[in-house]
Design an enzyme around this catalytic site. Structure first.
Site, short mmCIF file in Angstrom:
data_model
loop_
_atom_site.label_atom_id
_atom_site.label_comp_id
_atom_site.label_asym_id
_atom_site.label_seq_id
_atom_site.Cartn_x
_atom_site.Cartn_y
_atom_site.Cartn_z
N HIS A 287 4.76 -0.03 -0.18
CA HIS A 287 5.50 -0.86 0.76
C HIS A 287 4.56 -1.81 1.49
CE1 HIS A 287 4.05 2.65 3.00
NE2 HIS A 287 4.00 1.86 4.07
N ARG B 63 6.67 -9.41 16.40
CA ARG B 63 7.36 -8.28 15.78
C ARG B 63 6.76 -6.99 16.30
NH1 ARG B 63 6.57 -4.74 11.36
NH2 ARG B 63 8.25 -4.61 9.81
N HIS C 31 0.84 -1.19 0.00
CA HIS C 31 0.00 0.00 0.00
C HIS C 31 0.88 1.24 0.00
CE1 HIS C 31 1.20 -0.62 4.17
NE2 HIS C 31 0.92 0.65 4.39
N ASP D 111 0.93 5.19 1.89
CA ASP D 111 0.37 5.71 3.14
C ASP D 111 -0.59 6.89 2.95
OD1 ASP D 111 1.49 3.85 4.79
OD2 ASP D 111 3.24 5.05 5.31
#
Length: 701
Positions: free
Chosen positions: A651, A661, A580, A582
């Site tokens: 990204h 994570r 996508h 941002d």
């Protein structure tokens, strides 16, 4: 781009239809209520959808939306008519008789409202009536109310319309859902539906007129079409005050009046009455925030209502209407009486008008004057309620601004006796120039311990950088320890546990939540301060490295962790976060990235990693096709990747297959209109703490 986005939007949304989220379908829900209540209709629609009867699902869901809309309209009408018919204004005469007359007026208001809302046959001549089901909202199930707030009926509808091959309606439903849930805008896999809808005009079916008019007006203003901007801003003000009146009337249905149970058991008659009225007043007072908040956003537009008058004063100046410009300037000063720029503008307009009329006859607008008098009185009463009744309430000022000063538009005056400079554009509403994304990078990193790793060229892109050692090992451990105690499932993403992939649990926490936990002693205050400090540190580095001429503001600050679900295979080929951009909605088939505010206000992004003891989870940049990986970054403690937020930097995150994570995700904006309200509240908490501890804020980092 405005609401009617055209064919490009339709194509993009049809690609997304199979991927938009749906609530869990864990069996049928049975709502009790009168026939045709929107809760019952909604639950029937969900049941039909779960059973695969998509035509029935469409019918029930559309009826539920229509029923809820009519219910709201009828309640507004009933309360407005009954309020005019049975006024609760000042009662003549004192003593017990005066109180009894007030009680009589109150009972008459109740009688009128109940007959209107129930539609009783006993309604007298001329009594307003309401349709069947008008009482249902008071018995709404919490989960149904939440689904409507999140626009989940449209998520069901877009799938049901798609299944029945009504693609234009499917696209419109998807658009309506995504306007309040922009984080769900992702790109589908290669085998996704790629049909197009020729000539589809997409409309947000839940759009709020005052916000849409404001958005349109700003676009006209930034295009220097000042007459059109004036018309739209004037309409936006009319719509705002209509929406404000409706918001206040609907506060009469607040479900929170019974929350202060101690009032009913420990206090007397007048304390209970005052407590209940104060709760309603809090609801009405907070309409300022509600009306300034875009759907799906946590924070309102800063300085929203005053900006209407500020834009108008400069627009009227541009078309030569100095009377209206002076009127709007004085209206703006009701909210910000110490604004030196606008005070200078008033002097300028007075000097222009004094030859033809008395400028002192131009007064602030009546709507702004009445609004501010009421708002100040409400604030005074609420402060008294906090002191005398112990009601928990903190006054928020949504009209403050703290933007960086930008260049003022200046022209020479025609008369030498007049001021040389034209009125100034106030801070916080000018279109912000974008930086030169190809050339402007490589500025200082500000901190000696921060290690430069890669620039844009080395990362095969534009406006990208990679740094190490932004956090120390000790700081990473401290943030992780705090994260485990403050995170909520899906925080920041409408409360969904797995909003981006069904194979992972998503948890997060905002900066304000961390500081509140710290001040309450639920986590070490030092750890909460560390979260605040490292995010500010990241902001300074990004602003410096990309050599930005304008101030960079926080748009969203989020501590986030991703954990694979225990029953998922380790050889997954899905993405933890799909590819996508941002600040726009990426369509890889057409190489377009569609911008829609408030998402479009994001200018830069940064991810600051806290750990590396997990498998998978690599951050990747791709081309506009969402397939070609141009750079892959392995997270580790203290590593930070930052980049401009637009179409130049698609990204995503590869699947996390083992472990957890964690990172601090940061979005920044160059436009102070879209600053993060929670950040402003966090700043105030830090200032108060520094004052109490006699710490100089400049020494914090």
């Amino acid at each position: 781009m405005r609401g009617g986005g055209g064919c490009g939007w339709a194509r993009l949304l049809l690609l997304l239809l199979p991927l938009l989220p749906l609530p869990l379908l864990g069996g049928s829900a049975h709502a009790r209520g009168p026939p045709q209540s929107f809760e019952l209709l909604y639950n029937r629609g969900v049941e039909a959808f779960s059973a695969g009867d998509f035509e029935a699902a469409v019918r029930y869901l559309e009826q539920a939306l229509s029923s809820r809309r009519r219910l709201r309209e009828e309640r507004l009408r009933c309360r407005l008519e009954c309020g005019a018919r049975a006024s609760l204004g000042p009662v003549r005469g004192g003593g017990p008789a005066g109180e009894l007359r007030f009680l009589r007026a109150l009972l008459e208001r109740v009688r009128c409202a109940r007959r209107c809302e129930r539609g009783d046959e006993a309604s007298g001549p001329g009594e307003p009536s309401a349709p069947a089901g008008a009482r249902s909202l008071s018995r709404s199930l919490a989960d149904v109310r939440l689904d409507f707030q999140k626009r989940m009926p449209y998520s069901y509808l877009q799938q049901a319309y798609s299944q029945t091959n009504q693609m234009e309606k499917a696209a419109e439903a998807a658009y309506t859902f995504l306007m309040a849930n922009p984080e769900h805008m992702v790109v589908p896999p290669e085998d996704g539906n790629t049909e197009t809808v020729a000539g589809a005009k997409l409309v947000d079916r839940e759009a709020q007129p005052h916000l849409e008019c404001y958005r349109e007006a700003v676009e006209y203003y930034e295009a220097d079409e000042f007459q059109l901007a004036i018309e739209s801003f004037e309409q936006a003000l009319k719509e705002y005050f209509t929406a404000d009146r409706e918001c206040r009337v609907l506060c009469e249905w607040s479900q929170s009046y019974g929350d202060n149970d101690h009032l009913a058991t420990t206090d007397g008659f007048y304390e209970v009455i005052a407590g209940l009225y104060s709760q309603r007043l809090i609801c009405e007072h907070n309409c300022v925030r509600d009306l300034a908040t875009w759907p799906g956003q946590l924070s309102p537009i800063e300085n929203f209502l005053p900006l209407h008058y500020d834009y108008l004063q400069f627009s009227y100046y541009q078309v030569g209407n100095y009377v209206k410009a002076l009127e709007c300037s004085r209206s703006y000063l009701l909210f910000h009486p110490d604004d030196e720029d606008v005070k200078d503008n008033v002097k300028y307009y007075e000097s222009v008008l004094e030859e033809s009329m008395d400028p002192q006859t131009i007064r602030p607008r009546e709507d702004a004057t009445i609004f501010m008098k009421r708002h100040k009185l409400e604030a005074e009463l609420l402060r008294s309620a906090v002191v005398n009744l112990g009601i928990p309430y903190t006054e928020q000022n949504y009209w403050t601004y703290d933007g960086g000063q930008q260049e003022d538009a200046q022209v020479l005056s025609e008369a030498g006796s007049r001021m040389a400079a034209a009125p100034k554009q106030s801070v916080g509403k000018q279109p912000v120039p974008k930086p030169d994304r190809d050339l402007r990078e490589g500025g200082p990193l500000l901190y000696s311990h921060v290690k430069f790793v890669y620039n844009s060229e080395q990362l095969n892109g534009t406006q990208r950088m990679l740094l190490d050692n932004v956090l120390s090992e000790e700081e990473c451990r401290e943030l992780q320890s705090m994260a485990s105690r403050i995170m909520l499932a899906g925080s920041g993403y409408q409360g969904e546990v797995s909003p981006l992939t069904p194979n992972e649990k998503f948890e997060g926490a905002t900066i304000l939540r961390a500081l509140k936990f710290g001040y309450e002693g639920r986590v070490p205050l030092k750890s909460a301060r560390l979260f605040y400090d490292v995010s500010e540190k990241a902001r300074k580095i990004v602003q410096s490295y990309f050599m930005l001429n304008s101030t960079l503001y926080f748009s969203f600050t989020h501590l986030v962790c991703r954990t694979p679900l225990s029953d998922q295979p380790q050889n997954r080929d899905d993405l933890s976060h799909p590819i996508h951009a941002d600040n726009c909605f990426l369509d890889s088939d057409t190489n377009e990235c569609w911008k829609e505010f408030p998402l479009a206000a994001r200018d830069y992004s940064a991810i600051l990693y806290m750990n590396e003891d997990f498998e998978g989870g690599e951050f990747i940049f791709t081309g506009m096709d969402s397939q070609t990986v141009t750079a892959s970054i392995k997270p580790k403690c203290g590593r930070m990747v930052s980049f401009s937020s637009g179409r130049e930097n698609p990204h995503g995150v590869k699947a996390v297959t083992k472990g957890q994570r964690c990172a601090v995700a940061l979005w920044f904006t160059l436009d102070p209109l879209y600053r993060e309200l929670e950040r402003l509240q966090a700043d105030e908490m830090i200032r108060q703490w520094n004052h109490e501890q006699s710490i100089n804020p400049k020494d914090e980092l």
